[in-house]
Design an enzyme around this catalytic site. Structure first.
Site, mmCIF file in Angstrom:
data_model
loop_
_atom_site.group_PDB
_atom_site.id
_atom_site.type_symbol
_atom_site.label_atom_id
_atom_site.label_comp_id
_atom_site.label_asym_id
_atom_site.label_seq_id
_atom_site.Cartn_x
_atom_site.Cartn_y
_atom_site.Cartn_z
ATOM 1 N N HIS A 1 134.417 -74.682 15.057
ATOM 2 C CA HIS A 1 133.580 -75.493 14.183
ATOM 3 C C HIS A 1 132.390 -74.634 13.771
ATOM 4 O O HIS A 1 131.540 -74.303 14.593
ATOM 5 C CB HIS A 1 133.116 -76.761 14.894
ATOM 6 C CG HIS A 1 134.213 -77.710 15.219
ATOM 7 N ND1 HIS A 1 134.172 -78.583 16.284
ATOM 8 C CD2 HIS A 1 135.411 -77.933 14.599
ATOM 9 C CE1 HIS A 1 135.274 -79.302 16.308
ATOM 10 N NE2 HIS A 1 136.043 -78.922 15.296
ATOM 11 N N GLU B 1 128.575 -75.258 14.742
ATOM 12 C CA GLU B 1 128.205 -75.326 16.155
ATOM 13 C C GLU B 1 127.890 -73.919 16.652
ATOM 14 O O GLU B 1 128.670 -73.286 17.365
ATOM 15 C CB GLU B 1 129.323 -75.984 16.953
ATOM 16 C CG GLU B 1 129.573 -77.425 16.513
ATOM 17 C CD GLU B 1 130.774 -78.062 17.171
ATOM 18 O OE1 GLU B 1 131.439 -77.374 17.988
ATOM 19 O OE2 GLU B 1 131.075 -79.235 16.870
ATOM 20 N N HIS C 1 131.849 -75.115 22.233
ATOM 21 C CA HIS C 1 131.483 -76.019 21.140
ATOM 22 C C HIS C 1 130.015 -76.414 21.261
ATOM 23 O O HIS C 1 129.329 -76.044 22.209
ATOM 24 C CB HIS C 1 132.351 -77.284 21.177
ATOM 25 C CG HIS C 1 133.750 -77.069 20.700
ATOM 26 N ND1 HIS C 1 134.229 -77.577 19.501
ATOM 27 C CD2 HIS C 1 134.780 -76.395 21.259
ATOM 28 C CE1 HIS C 1 135.493 -77.229 19.353
ATOM 29 N NE2 HIS C 1 135.855 -76.511 20.401
ATOM 30 N N GLU D 1 131.021 -78.223 25.863
ATOM 31 C CA GLU D 1 130.098 -78.741 24.861
ATOM 32 C C GLU D 1 128.661 -78.418 25.275
ATOM 33 O O GLU D 1 128.225 -78.801 26.363
ATOM 34 C CB GLU D 1 130.262 -80.258 24.716
ATOM 35 C CG GLU D 1 131.647 -80.712 24.284
ATOM 36 C CD GLU D 1 131.849 -80.592 22.785
ATOM 37 O OE1 GLU D 1 130.876 -80.223 22.089
ATOM 38 O OE2 GLU D 1 132.965 -80.890 22.312
#
Length: 834
Positions: A404, A407, A500, A573
């Site tokens: 992504h 990010e 991420h 994350e």
């Protein structure tokens, strides 16, 4: 001087030179006159030793004119051959080794791997994008004091969206057309001169801010001045989509010190955001960086995140904040998080491969090229083994980031990991001896370059397409999965982790996959995250980790790799904001905090593989107690006894934890944008081509009726307004007649022309004719002259339809179009034209 004759084969004693002579002669060489040859020889004489012609004279003795002429011919032939070879880009002539000695040119960098001898690969942009030539680069800096969260007072204003109707557009770039798709790319983006999307200042006293975002990872589309120091900003959506606006990064010039500016981003799409929990935007002052060495820092007041409007059924949210710039006439930048561009990665990789020590155990290769032609790099990190058996015994660890593009947290974690694993630390050396690391530092370079938040140039979320078979549309994901498959065929992959960023939760946490197949491996997938939480207690939150395998996330990297046979498969994350744990509680993360997570991953990996299983078993016991507590709590919520013997078997792991709270990318699932457009066009053509037989018959009959009635009007000398066509247009068809199964539309319309079906109509002594074009699938040639042709559309068998004739023109009397109730003698059979 007479023209030089073509050299004879005797002059070229060398077979290779003879072959080259004939080959070049075929393509037009050695056909000019002597002056052309002499000009070529004179032009190349400076490249040859000065003794060439003197040697000819010495060999001939200066007396034998014929011998000198032959030697001149040989020299001219040799020089022309050399001139022809010089046209090759692969040959070089080194005159230091001897006259005319060719050598091969050094191979080019075919795979675009950064080298210390050449420039970095220039990013390739879609041809729709305008790109400024200025190279944006920021310094790295760590604040000396923690940067606390913004404390909301509850009285922050929520400005109404004014728009360009009541404001002044000061910056606007042309958006990519909705419904378009990626076609091609080039270095530098769009051709032609760069336009000026910003307004021009009226003078030195003009305080209007000048915006710019046409650089790597920038994505501001429009800025509207709605007050002396207030601006409404619109972000560009991910290219070739109409969704995903969360990341922002843009430049501001012509600033004024001591003035409070208000900025409002008006087209964000997530209903929840960390800005509602104290997160501040990032500010970078170019003058501070040059004079004081100060980089990105958290700035902003009166921060509020709220719903502001709705467009096409999609709710829009607004982020508003105020800021004060530190200097007059400064160049500043605002960003959602610390930027990390494709060029930043290339500069780092260049430093690695140029280091004689690190390059010994870090091999940089090209995994593939992206959709736009940008390089996806693959690093293989390990220490050289003494024998092949030791190499085969090593397990693999696979790490990746930036699937992504918005990010950027993932790149900073990856940067910290690479810094440590390539260092001379004893722990790093031990890890290189134990494992082979396969690292893909930037999976989506196209999205990073253009400033997307979530998608690639295919207009799709790559982290939902790890199961794809579309190699050309998703090359980065397809090649990454293939690389991991090859590694799995050679050795065990101990760990897979994709880095991420998270926009709605604080701290750092992991998503994993419950291992249900092997009872001996029960809860083992949770041990690594628990160990990481103990090694980084002020950053990593184990209670935020989830291990549920959801059907909506089947295409993510962690689930696909888990199904391929990697039990420890994770998505890590990292928050865009900061920590709520330990000594870093209620403060923002810096880039150094994220880089330290890379070190903690390496440290945890050593604990996870320690031959002394004390830590491993301790974590396993702690997980069992925690799970038992969660099951008892679940049973209590269900109204069941806590001491039930069947509690452990009645409730699965999936029942006691909620789903992962990752972003919903269902709107970006499906075919890539360019294939989706092709599918829609194909569907439209297919739908138009595949009409039913009834629909085709009705179209032919309507056309035939309109043509026939037009001819009748002309025959009677009546205008269309007064004729039968006008009557038909004004008269609505009888609903009963439309549903009659045995009569054609043509017959119904004809019966409506005269009167009701029970009355006959006399057309007069002269009967006008109607010419119809018969379709091959409606009529057949009559076998007997005078046989009437059916007006309807009989259903023919396949054997009959093969003998249908081409369309024929047939002339009827209009009485032939009368309903069956009319007198038989007034109907005539059609006459076939010869």
């Amino acid at each position: 001087m007479s023209p030089v004759q073509e050299p004879t084969p005797e002059l070229l004693a060398d077979p290779y030179e003879s072959f080259m002579h004939h080959h070049l002669q075929y393509y037009g060489y050695f056909r000019d006159e002597e002056k052309t040859a002499e000009s070529s020889s004179l032009a190349s004489r400076e490249r040859r030793p000065k003794s060439s012609y003197s040697l000819l004279e010495q060999e001939s003795g200066g007396s034998d004119r014929n011998s000198l002429q032959d030697n001149r011919k040989k020299l001219i032939c040799s020089l022309m051959l050399e001139a022809a070879l010089l046209k090759s880009k692969q040959l070089l002539f080194n005159h230091l080794e001897g006259p005319g000695v060719p050598c091969l040119r050094e191979p080019r960098g075919l795979f675009a791997v950064p080298t210390s001898r050449g420039p970095l690969q220039a990013p390739r942009w879609p041809v729709e994008c305008e790109v400024i030539k200025e190279q944006i680069q920021h310094i790295e800096w760590v604040p000396s004091e923690p940067e606390p969260f913004y404390q909301s007072t509850g009285n922050e204003p929520a400005p109404l969206i004014v728009g360009k109707e009541k404001g002044t557009v000061v910056y606007h770039i042309k958006p990519v057309a909705k419904g378009s798709y990626f076609t091609c790319s080039r270095v530098g983006g769009a051709r032609g001169p760069i336009t000026s999307p910003a307004i021009s200042l009226e003078g030195p006293e003009d305080t209007t801010l000048l915006f710019e975002s046409r650089f790597e990872s920038g994505n501001l589309q429009k800025a509207v001045r709605v007050g002396p120091y207030e601006y409404e900003l619109t972000l560009r959506m991910d290219l070739y989509t109409n969704k995903h606006t969360q990341w922002f990064y843009f430049q501001v010039r012509n600033t004024r010190k001591g003035i409070t500016y208000r900025f409002s981003i008006v087209n964000l799409m997530k209903p929840k955001s960390l800005y509602s929990m104290g997160m501040k935007p990032l500010l970078y002052s170019q003058r501070d960086a040059q004079t004081h060495g100060v980089g990105w820092r958290r700035e902003g007041g009166n921060i509020r995140y709220y719903r502001c409007s709705s467009e096409e059924g999609q709710a829009m949210y607004c982020l508003t904040w105020t800021a004060c710039f530190p200097h007059d006439h400064d160049t500043c930048y605002f960003a959602h998080f610390y930027p990390y561009t494709f060029s930043d990665l290339q500069r780092y990789l260049l430093a690695v491969v140029s280091d004689p020590v690190r390059s010994q155990y870090c091999k940089l290769r090209v995994l593939c090229s992206s959709l736009a032609g940008n390089t996806v790099y693959l690093l293989t990190i390990t220490s050289p083994s003494q024998n092949p058996a030791a190499t085969a015994a090593k397990k693999a660890v696979v790490l990746s980031a930036r699937v992504h593009p918005g990010e950027t947290n993932g790149s900073w974690v990856m940067r910290g990991f690479l810094d440590f694993i390539l260092s001379d630390s004893p722990d790093a050396q031990l890890l290189r001896e134990l494992f082979i690391f396969k690292v893909v530092p930037m999976l989506n370079p196209d999205g990073v370059i253009v400033g997307n938040y979530r998608c690639s140039l295919a207009g799709r979320d790559l982290n939902r397409n790890y199961q794809t078979i579309l190699k050309e549309s998703f090359p980065c994901i397809w090649h990454t999965r293939s690389m991991i498959q090859r590694v799995l065929e050679e050795r065990e992959v101990l760990l897979y982790c994709d880095f991420h960023g998270h926009s709605r939760k604080n701290n750092v946490f992991m998503y994993g996959c419950n291992n249900k197949s092997a009872p001996s491996q029960w809860l083992h997938e949770r041990i690594f995250p628990l160990m990481l939480s103990k090694n980084a207690p002020d950053k990593f939150s184990f209670h935020s980790c989830k291990f549920k395998v959801q059907k909506s996330k089947e295409g993510t990297g962690r689930i696909v790799m888990w199904r391929m046979g990697i039990p420890n498969s994770y998505t890590m994350e990292s928050t865009f904001s900061g920590s709520t744990l330990g000594r870093k509680s209620d403060s923002h993360f810096t880039s150094e905090d994220l880089k330290s997570l890379g070190y903690h991953i390496c440290d945890t990996l050593l604990d996870f593989c320690d031959p002394d299983r004390t830590k491993f078993l301790q974590c396993l016991s702690e997980l069992q107690e925690l799970l038992q507590h969660q099951i008892h709590q679940k049973l209590k919520d269900l109204g069941r006894g806590q001491d039930s013997d069947g509690a452990w078997s009645d409730i699965s792991l999936s029942d006691i934890e909620s789903s992962t709270s990752g972003s919903n990318s269902s709107q970006s699932d499906g075919l890539p944008a360019h294939l989706l457009s092709m599918a829609e066009k194909f569907h439209q053509k297919k739908k138009k081509r595949l009409r039913t037989r009834k629909e085709r018959n009705e179209l032919h009959q309507k056309y035939a009726l309109s043509q026939g009635l037009t001819c009748q009007d002309k025959t009677l000398g009546r205008t269309p307004e007064a004729g039968l066509i006008s009557d038909l247009q004004r008269r609505k068809p009888n609903a009963r007649q439309e549903k009659l199964p045995g009569r054609s539309t043509l017959a119904h319309s004809a019966s409506t022309v005269g009167a009701s079906p029970s009355r006959s109509v006399w057309w007069g002594p002269e009967q006008p004719t109607v010419t119809l074009l018969l379709s091959r699938n409606l009529f057949r040639r009559p076998q007997v002259p005078g046989q009437s042709v059916p007006v309807g559309s009989p259903k023919l068998k396949q054997s009959q339809s093969q003998h249908l004739l081409p369309p024929r023109r047939v002339t009827w009397s209009l009485l032939e179009l009368q309903p069956p109730c009319m007198e038989p003698e007034r109907r005539k059979s059609p006459s076939w034209p010869q």
